[in-house]
Write an enzyme that holds these catalytic residues in place. Structure first.
Site, short mmCIF file in Angstrom:
data_model
loop_
_atom_site.label_atom_id
_atom_site.label_comp_id
_atom_site.label_asym_id
_atom_site.label_seq_id
_atom_site.Cartn_x
_atom_site.Cartn_y
_atom_site.Cartn_z
N HIS A 79 0.83 -1.19 0.00
CA HIS A 79 0.00 0.00 0.00
C HIS A 79 0.87 1.26 0.00
O HIS A 79 2.04 1.21 0.38
CB HIS A 79 -0.93 0.00 1.21
CG HIS A 79 -2.00 -1.05 1.11
ND1 HIS A 79 -2.97 -1.19 2.06
CD2 HIS A 79 -2.25 -2.00 0.17
CE1 HIS A 79 -3.79 -2.18 1.72
NE2 HIS A 79 -3.36 -2.68 0.58
N GLU A 81 0.84 3.86 1.88
CA GLU A 81 1.31 4.23 3.21
C GLU A 81 2.51 3.39 3.61
O GLU A 81 3.47 3.88 4.19
CB GLU A 81 0.19 4.03 4.26
CG GLU A 81 -1.10 4.75 3.94
CD GLU A 81 -2.12 3.90 3.19
OE1 GLU A 81 -3.31 4.00 3.52
OE2 GLU A 81 -1.72 3.15 2.27
N CYS A 107 -6.05 1.26 5.63
CA CYS A 107 -6.68 0.01 6.06
C CYS A 107 -6.12 -0.36 7.44
O CYS A 107 -5.22 0.31 7.96
CB CYS A 107 -6.39 -1.09 5.05
SG CYS A 107 -4.65 -1.63 5.04
N CYS A 110 -2.25 -1.01 7.42
CA CYS A 110 -1.50 0.25 7.37
C CYS A 110 -1.64 1.02 8.68
O CYS A 110 -0.69 1.65 9.14
CB CYS A 110 -1.95 1.09 6.18
SG CYS A 110 -1.45 0.39 4.60
#
Length: 158
Positions: A79, A81, A107, A110
């Site tokens: 992801h 992040e 999410c 993360c």
């Protein structure tokens, strides 16, 4: 006289630009990690270095009919992040006390990384339904704001 963008707009536009590098077939996400109004790193969602992109290998999540927001571990990509946090560390910059600007709400995976990286504030442009992520961020005392790029309104979510 030209109006300068707010810091929130400035960094959110950078996150939006970073998302254009995404190699994900389902959602393009970008992130910018900032401390003292200085960019530490950027990230976008996509396959790890040296690994085929989903456009080449196919989307594992689509092939297995995995709904959005579920079973994040069944994906070739990282992801945005995660990539921003990793890049910051690789470049020798601590994320401790930083602010994360992201095109989408993190999410739960993360969120856990954000908590342990000691990031204190998150600005998002788009919401993403993940009740566990919100619960974790709230419990850890991390501030989450929605920043609307159209109106430039900021609304605290957590």
């Amino acid at each position: 006289m030209d109006k300068r963008p707010s810091w929130q707009r400035y960094f959110m536009e950078m996150a939006k630009l970073a998302s254009t590098r995404s190699t994900c077939l389902r959602r393009h996400v970008g992130a910018v990690l900032v401390k003292d109004n200085q960019v530490l790193s950027t990230g976008y969602n996509g396959s790890p270095k040296g690994v085929r992109h989903c456009s080449e290998a196919g989307c594992l999540r689509a092939q297995n009919n995995i709904p959005s927001g579920q079973m994040h571990e069944l994906c070739r990509g990282l992801h945005a992040e995660q990539n921003a946090i990793i890049q910051s560390g690789l470049n020798g910059s601590s994320a401790r006390g930083a602010t994360l600007y992201c095109t989408h709400q993190p999410c739960s995976i993360c969120a856990k990384m954000i908590i342990n990286a000691e990031i204190k504030v998150i600005y998002i442009a788009d919401k993403y339904p993940d009740a566990l992520a919100e619960e974790l961020l709230r419990e850890a005392g991390i501030q989450l704001f929605h920043f609307d790029l159209e109106s430039e309104e900021t609304k605290r979510l957590i």
